[in-house]
Write an enzyme that holds these catalytic residues in place. Structure first.
Site, PDB file in Angstrom:
ATOM      1  N   ASP A 146      65.482 -16.202 -15.018  1.00 55.00           N
ATOM      2  CA  ASP A 146      67.097 -16.918 -15.330  1.00 55.00           C
ATOM      3  C   ASP A 146      66.133 -17.877 -14.719  1.00 55.00           C
ATOM      4  O   ASP A 146      65.135 -18.615 -14.124  1.00 55.00           O
ATOM      5  CB  ASP A 146      68.104 -16.537 -14.078  1.00 55.00           C
ATOM      6  CG  ASP A 146      68.992 -15.215 -14.914  1.00 55.00           C
ATOM      7  OD1 ASP A 146      68.285 -15.284 -15.862  1.00 55.00           O
ATOM      8  OD2 ASP A 146      69.648 -15.325 -14.382  1.00 55.00           O
TER       9      ASP A 146
ATOM     10  N   LYS B 104      70.155 -19.363 -18.661  1.00 60.96           N
ATOM     11  CA  LYS B 104      71.672 -19.272 -17.973  1.00 60.96           C
ATOM     12  C   LYS B 104      71.914 -20.644 -17.156  1.00 60.96           C
ATOM     13  O   LYS B 104      71.451 -19.980 -15.767  1.00 60.96           O
ATOM     14  CB  LYS B 104      71.558 -18.037 -17.448  1.00 60.96           C
ATOM     15  CG  LYS B 104      71.820 -16.617 -18.611  1.00 60.96           C
ATOM     16  CD  LYS B 104      72.173 -15.613 -18.198  1.00 60.96           C
ATOM     17  CE  LYS B 104      73.962 -15.277 -18.208  1.00 60.96           C
ATOM     18  NZ  LYS B 104      74.419 -14.385 -17.519  1.00 60.96           N
TER      19      LYS B 104
ATOM     20  N   MET C 173      79.973 -21.504  -7.347  1.00 64.68           N
ATOM     21  CA  MET C 173      80.052 -22.200  -8.634  1.00 64.68           C
ATOM     22  C   MET C 173      81.280 -23.103  -8.889  1.00 64.68           C
ATOM     23  O   MET C 173      81.870 -22.919  -9.949  1.00 64.68           O
ATOM     24  CB  MET C 173      80.340 -20.912 -10.002  1.00 64.68           C
ATOM     25  CG  MET C 173      78.965 -20.299 -10.115  1.00 64.68           C
ATOM     26  SD  MET C 173      79.188 -18.841 -11.129  1.00 64.68           S
ATOM     27  CE  MET C 173      80.005 -17.954 -10.433  1.00 64.68           C
TER      28      MET C 173
HETATM   29  N1  SAH Z   1      73.652 -13.733  -8.394  1.00 64.27           N
HETATM   30  C1  SAH Z   1      73.216 -15.221  -7.439  1.00 64.27           C
HETATM   31  C2  SAH Z   1      74.830 -15.578  -7.547  1.00 64.27           C
HETATM   32  C3  SAH Z   1      74.536 -16.543  -8.961  1.00 64.27           C
HETATM   33  S1  SAH Z   1      75.919 -17.265  -9.797  1.00 64.27           S
HETATM   34  C4  SAH Z   1      73.386 -14.186  -5.796  1.00 64.27           C
HETATM   35  O1  SAH Z   1      73.631 -13.645  -5.782  1.00 64.27           O
HETATM   36  O2  SAH Z   1      73.330 -15.600  -5.472  1.00 64.27           O
HETATM   37  C5  SAH Z   1      75.209 -18.947  -9.303  1.00 64.27           C
HETATM   38  C6  SAH Z   1      75.654 -20.128  -7.825  1.00 64.27           C
HETATM   39  O3  SAH Z   1      75.291 -19.483  -7.320  1.00 64.27           O
HETATM   40  C7  SAH Z   1      75.367 -21.036  -8.587  1.00 64.27           C
HETATM   41  O4  SAH Z   1      76.800 -22.504  -9.386  1.00 64.27           O
HETATM   42  C8  SAH Z   1      75.709 -21.341  -6.854  1.00 64.27           C
HETATM   43  O5  SAH Z   1      77.351 -21.954  -6.464  1.00 64.27           O
HETATM   44  C9  SAH Z   1      74.513 -20.727  -6.260  1.00 64.27           C
HETATM   45  N2  SAH Z   1      73.321 -20.844  -6.107  1.00 64.27           N
HETATM   46  C10 SAH Z   1      72.894 -19.681  -6.729  1.00 64.27           C
HETATM   47  N3  SAH Z   1      71.500 -20.225  -6.017  1.00 64.27           N
HETATM   48  C11 SAH Z   1      71.175 -21.535  -4.458  1.00 64.27           C
HETATM   49  C12 SAH Z   1      70.506 -22.158  -3.805  1.00 64.27           C
HETATM   50  N4  SAH Z   1      69.893 -22.071  -3.902  1.00 64.27           N
HETATM   51  N5  SAH Z   1      71.860 -22.920  -3.067  1.00 64.27           N
HETATM   52  C13 SAH Z   1      73.870 -23.253  -3.416  1.00 64.27           C
HETATM   53  N6  SAH Z   1      73.430 -22.563  -3.809  1.00 64.27           N
HETATM   54  C14 SAH Z   1      73.206 -21.714  -4.760  1.00 64.27           C
END
Ligand code: SAH
Length: 516
Positions: free
Chosen positions: A41, A63, A179
């Site tokens: 991704d 994505k 998100m």
């Molecule tokens: N499966 C992922 C989440 C996916 S949804 C997890 O467990 O983290 C995608 C959202 O995750 C983004 O919109 C943001 O809100 C958050 N996100 C993912 N990586 C991030 C990061 N390094 N810093 C801040 N927010 C993050």
């Protein structure tokens, strides 16, 4: 009768963690190293792909939130099923933890439906990383004993919300919204509307765990405005709750001395990993630039002729590891057997070069006392080289100390270029553009040759143009010789340690940042 084993495919759903490549699990890394297909991704840390064998099939699933998806979820599911069915070890790498807003469940259900084998590996979810790297304990005995992970993707003003706003607003201690940047004004308004104190502290963390992490702190009442002011964009998380106040004393990550600094690390052939590791640990974001590229020579003619007549030589002399590898790769590519060298004696310039010969099952007959070109001449002359035929496979542009010294001793010297060192000019253009954006704080040099090559890479018309280009960039050097080379280009050295080690250099850089 022989039994035919049919190779069985398997899918591996692996959490990549929040972005810092060091935050993948040990099991996750092990699986990447054996991948035959990888489907990844947008958010997954790019450096993790270096673990995957180069001959694997790399599929970018896209994505990216808000932007047009590269593949639909159905297409991703189908690719996964097809590849596993064809007998492959397929890794599905997803940002954070695959089971937390990652559709990991849906992808596994497809595999179950298709009757295929799988394994799932959790990852550090971004909520956990954002909390840790922003200095916010997600729970704390003194103020919170519950936490909820909530999607902020859903507009709270929607008629039939799937989130029980009335319950989470007051019923849960810490709330973490994924998100939710676009919807932040309505999320905070909704929480206040349902009874959460408007003064509740809130932290918004963007790019958690990355050297360019950004965070903004406020209250439920004012955070949406502050986020707008600071121009915070996704990916970011919102942490709501009294735990955010602990950041005042626990904000370790952003408080590191070099946090937010972008430092160019120039290197030649040897890896600059120690320097990069130490700078990174102190919070810097390192841009590594190789200042040398090893390429084949323009012509193989001399080398090929020499390889065809190897038996004629009395000595073959190696002065670098690159020469050894390039020479033997050419020899093998031409289908020549190493035993053609059985009559030649072999000299190496030093211990490391001699060790490299061992890879080809060869032992150096001669090593000089002093591991330099001059030392090697002395050692060979002591053997008596008059009328001896000596082959030197080496770089196109090497020093000719050896050649001259041996010829003076009456030897017949054949030079065979087997590689050339070139300054990577295309990379230089990228580097120059990067400097022109004004976002580079410092350049580090650990040898004079990195200075020369760096300057060549930037391709400035003269020293004046060079100085203007680097006007806002600090320069750090390892010692006085490198400093002198920098000065020869009319540039000023800002950081130079008292002792010439990488550790001392980093300490000096940290001190310099503290003063600035
Ligand atoms: N499966 C992922 C989440 C996916 S949804 C997890 O467990 O983290 C995608 C959202 O995750 C983004 O919109 C943001 O809100 C958050 N996100 C993912 N990586 C991030 C990061 N390094 N810093 C801040 N927010 C993050």
């Amino acid at each position: 009768m022989t039994t035919k084993t049919v190779k069985k495919g398997k899918a591996y759903l692996v959490g990549a963690g929040p972005g810092d490549p060091g935050l993948i699990t040990v099991r996750g890394r092990e699986i990447l190293q054996k991948a035959e297909v990888i489907i990844y991704d947008y958010l997954a840390g790019k450096k993790l792909l270096d673990y995957v064998p180069v001959d694997a099939e790399f599929i970018y699933a896209g994505k990216k939130g808000g932007v047009k998806h590269t593949h639909t979820q159905e297409e991703i599911n189908q690719m996964l099923v097809d590849r596993v069915r064809s007998g492959k070890r397929v890794v599905r790498l997803k940002g954070g933890d695959p089971f937390i807003f990652g559709r990991g469940g849906e992808e596994l259900e497809e595999l179950v439906k298709a009757g295929l084998a799988f394994e799932a590996v959790p990852g550090v979810t971004s909520a956990s990383a954002a909390a840790t790297f922003a200095g916010v304990p997600i729970t704390h005995r003194n103020c919170t004993s519950s936490v909820a992970f909530i999607t902020g993707h859903e507009d709270p003003n929607r008629a039939e919300s799937r989130i029980a706003w009335d319950k989470i607003s007051t019923g849960v201690g810490t709330l973490v919204f994924y998100m939710g940047i676009k919807n932040l004004p309505s999320i905070t308004a909704n929480l206040i509307k349902h009874g959460r104190d408007p003064q509740t502290p809130v932290a918004v963390v963007r790019w958690a765990s990355m050297p360019y992490q950004q965070s903004v702190v406020g209250t439920l009442e004012n955070i949406a405005e502050r986020v707008l002011e600071q121009g915070i964009k996704p990916p970011a998380l919102t942490i709501v709750g009294d735990v955010v106040k602990y950041r005042d004393s626990l904000n370790w990550y952003e408080a590191r001395p070099l946090f937010g600094k972008r430092i160019v690390v120039t290197r030649t052939r040897e890896q600059a990993s120690e320097l990069v590791a130490l700078l990174t640990e102190n919070g810097a974001s390192c841009l590594e630039h190789a200042t040398i590229a090893i390429l084949p020579p323009d012509s193989w003619q001399e080398a090929d002729t020499a390889i065809e007549h190897l038996a004629d030589f009395d000595w073959v002399v190696f002065t670098s590891i690159n020469a050894i590898h390039s020479f033997f790769q050419r020899l093998l590519a031409k289908g020549v057997d190493a035993r053609q060298m059985h009559g030649c004696r072999i000299a190496a310039v030093g211990r490391v070069t001699a060790d490299a010969l061992w890879h080809y099952g060869l032992k150096a007959d001669l090593l000089p006392e002093k591991f330099t070109g001059e030392g090697l001449v002395e050692a060979l002359l002591a053997q008596g080289v008059s009328a001896q035929k000596i082959l030197i496979p080496r770089a196109l542009e090497a020093r000719n100390v050896l050649e001259k010294g041996l010829a003076a001793g009456g030897a017949q010297v054949t030079i065979a270029p087997v590689y050339q060192n070139l300054v990577p000019l295309a990379e230089g253009r990228e580097l120059r553009e990067e400097i022109e954006t004004g976002t580079i704080d410092m350049v580090t040099f650990t040898s004079s040759s990195t200075v020369h090559n760096f300057v060549t890479m930037l391709a400035c018309g003269d020293n004046k143009e060079l100085a203007a280009l680097l006007a806002g960039v600090k320069i750090a050097v390892i010692g006085p010789i490198t400093a002198q080379t920098v000065a020869e280009y009319g540039l000023c050295v800002d950081v130079q340690p008292a002792t010439y080690t990488i550790a001392a250099m980093v300490e000096a850089i940290v001190d310099h940042a503290a003063q600035g």
